[in-house]
Design a protein around this motif. Structure first.
Motif, short mmCIF file in Angstrom:
data_model
loop_
_atom_site.label_atom_id
_atom_site.label_comp_id
_atom_site.label_asym_id
_atom_site.label_seq_id
_atom_site.Cartn_x
_atom_site.Cartn_y
_atom_site.Cartn_z
N PHE A 163 -6.27 61.07 -6.58
CA PHE A 163 -6.76 61.41 -5.25
C PHE A 163 -6.50 62.87 -4.90
CE2 PHE A 163 -7.21 61.01 -0.60
CZ PHE A 163 -8.47 60.45 -0.58
N TYR A 192 -9.28 64.86 -6.21
CA TYR A 192 -10.45 64.70 -5.34
C TYR A 192 -10.33 65.60 -4.10
CZ TYR A 192 -13.85 62.68 -2.17
OH TYR A 192 -14.88 62.53 -1.29
N PHE A 210 -7.43 52.85 -2.05
CA PHE A 210 -6.97 54.18 -1.67
C PHE A 210 -5.53 54.40 -2.12
CE2 PHE A 210 -4.68 56.39 1.93
CZ PHE A 210 -4.96 57.68 1.51
N ALA A 234 -5.33 54.91 -5.75
CA ALA A 234 -5.75 56.26 -6.15
C ALA A 234 -4.65 57.28 -5.90
CB ALA A 234 -7.03 56.65 -5.41
#
Ligand SMILES: [Cu+2]
Lengths: 145, 413
Positions: free
Chosen positions: B230, B233, B403, B406
């Motif tokens: 994450f 990202y 989430f 991640a």
């Protein structure tokens, strides 16, 4: 089920006092730090408060400078200041207990150890005592990431 | 039309031309800001540990690492810190509640990233890694030893003595002390031995014992969070959202992140925020145990304990100037914040690797944790807590779990 300690119900009431919106203003631009001013609830004093940082960071300790003034805008000597606060919407106080120290200037105080641990609307409450007169001023402002 | 909207439309159009790629995901400007505030790259170095002069000393870390993995510091020579904080279990133990020489009543947290903590233990009863590290050696249900045995154990090993002396200087002699074992915290016999020592002897033992804690802390401080999928990202986003460098992650994860940040749907961000995904504070989320064998009031006693601890930042074994002990100086002792039933908000980095969850291990999976938040327990049973019931669907819960996974999955580059 009983508990040995009091609940937090009382503080919701404490914090839900009407904000002194009328007396509150915020002046800020790119160069200067935010400056909050408020007239105390019963009109005895004026407070201006400014964080040392330009921003109000979440999760770190910061220091503020608070200036007390009398009704005619003169620095207020020989006054005592206590600082508290919290989030009315969430019903909790500050995560820390700020420490207040008078500076060399008349009516000015350094307030260390202020911390906001989440985003949202925060209130700082200033308890002021001058001779036999006591009053409270509040500033309310938004903190975000 | 705003620039961001216009750009988004252009991207949308391009995506439509290329039927293989999915509809691009749009973030609002605030969402991008909040996402960026989670990034590990916003974390910076560990904050200083003023009480520990050797906190960042590599020699101390080498000694600390050896001690962390050394079972000879336990009463039965079989348990080390790593028995419960196992490197291959993300420095936790996978158990509901810890098991040492006896059964523990709390879940074992990871030590990864603890350099960024202000408070230690679920109730914050210690204020530094070094003060925390002194406890397990002497806890009867953990390593079951005592501080005199611990310092004698260093003296009995050539390697440990050499490593100790390279950092802290000559190891004092303990020949004048007749008893083998002594501690102010252990059973009555060992306490008796401790109080028969004179104060200089006690202080000599404590000084070496504290240095051992400071060495262990120096090593723990090197166990940093690792960048997650994450992080890659969010680091790829610009102010308008996804860019051509943005790695593919599932819409599930993004939907979970959106729910996590959305104060109208969840309250997560109140307590889990910043790059560590914790506000470092203590909150009552209805997990306290107010009756039964697992009685646990949380912070209300942790607060008393840290103030009384002779190894706290203001104590005689600390290297800090008093004004640098900010956690204690600005400690809120319960003024308009809940202490009873409050526990420390844990980091959510790496959380998928450290099941079970909560201070008592009462939630087996991340899904169970989410069910707790969705329907918090009745306040009549667990005391006034800070949660509102949520209206998350099963899909929402799956997204929030995705989430958090991640945030755990290692970045691939
Ligand atoms: Cu709040």
């Amino acid at each position: 089920m009983s508990h040995i300690f009091a609940t937090r119900r009382h503080l919701v009431r404490l914090l839900a006092l009407p904000a002194v919106g009328a007396g509150l203003s915020l002046a800020s631009n790119a160069e200067s730090n935010p400056l909050f001013t408020a007239v105390s609830e019963r009109g005895h004093f004026e407070v201006s408060a400014a964080p040392q940082d330009q921003l109000l960071p979440i999760g770190t300790l910061h220091t503020w400078t608070v200036q007390l003034l009398d009704v005619s805008g003169r620095p207020l000597g020989n006054a005592a200041l206590a600082v508290g606060g919290g989030m009315a919407a969430h019903g909790h106080g500050l995560p820390t207990r700020p420490v207040v120290t008078p500076t060399d200037r008349v009516g000015e105080f350094r307030v260390e150890g202020i911390k906001f641990n989440m985003a949202g609307s925060w209130t700082l409450r200033f308890g002021i005592e001058h001779g036999t007169t006591r009053d409270i001023a509040e500033i309310t402002f938004d903190v975000d990431f | 039309m705003s620039t961001s909207k216009a750009l988004a439309l252009v991207t949308l159009f391009c995506a439509a031309m290329d039927s293989a790629s999915a509809t691009p995901w749009e973030w609002t400007a605030r969402e991008v800001r909040v996402l960026k505030s989670f990034s590990l790259s916003a974390l910076g170095d560990p904050p200083p540990s003023p009480g520990n002069r050797w906190a960042d000393d590599p020699g101390a870390a080498t000694l600390g690492e050896a001690i962390f993995f050394d079972p000879s510091f336990s009463a039965n020579d079989q348990l080390s810190c790593a028995s419960c904080h196992a490197p291959d279990l993300d420095f936790a133990d996978g158990l509901t509640r810890a098991q040492g020489l006896g059964a523990g009543n709390r879940n074992t947290p990871t030590i990864t990233g603890t350099a960024w903590n202000t408070w230690f233990y679920w109730d914050g009863r210690r204020d530094s890694l070094w003060a925390q590290a002194l406890i397990p050696f002497e806890a009867h249900n953990e390593m079951g030893s005592d501080r005199l045995s611990v310092v004698r154990n260093v003296a009995s090993s050539h390697t440990l003595t050499a490593n100790y002396e390279a950092v802290f200087g000559p190891l004092p002699e303990f020949d004048d002390i007749a008893v083998a074992r002594a501690s102010p915290l252990a059973d009555a016999a060992l306490r008796d031995s401790w109080y028969r020592l004179n104060s200089e002897q006690q202080r000599r033992i404590n000084t070496v014992f504290v240095n051992i804690g400071k060495a262990v802390a120096a090593w723990e401080r090197t166990q940093h969070f690792k960048p997650s999928a994450f992080d890659s990202y969010i680091d790829s986003l610009d102010a308008l959202g996804e860019t051509e460098n943005t790695p593919e992650i599932s819409d599930d994860i993004k939907a979970g992140a959106r729910l996590f940040m959305d104060a109208d749907t969840t309250q997560c961000l109140q307590c889990h925020n910043g790059p560590t995904l914790t506000n470092g504070g203590f909150h009552n989320i209805g997990t306290g145990n107010f009756d039964g064998d697992m009685l646990d009031f949380g912070r209300v006693f942790g607060l008393q304990a840290v103030l009384m601890d002779e190894f706290n930042c203001l104590g005689p074994y600390s290297d800090a100037a008093p004004e640098d002990c900010t956690a204690l100086r600005f400690l809120n002792r319960g003024h308009h914040i809940p202490l009873e039933g409050a526990f420390k908000t844990p980091s959510l980095r790496g959380v998928d690797g450290t099941a079970p969850y909560f201070h008592d291990g009462s939630a087996a999976t991340l899904k169970d944790v989410m069910q707790h938040y969705n329907r918090p327990p009745d306040t009549a049973k667990v005391g006034e807590h800070e949660l509102n019931a949520l209206e998350l669907t099963d899909t929402d819960i799956e997204s929030l779990v995705a989430f958090m996974q991640a945030l755990t999955k290692a970045a691939t580059d």
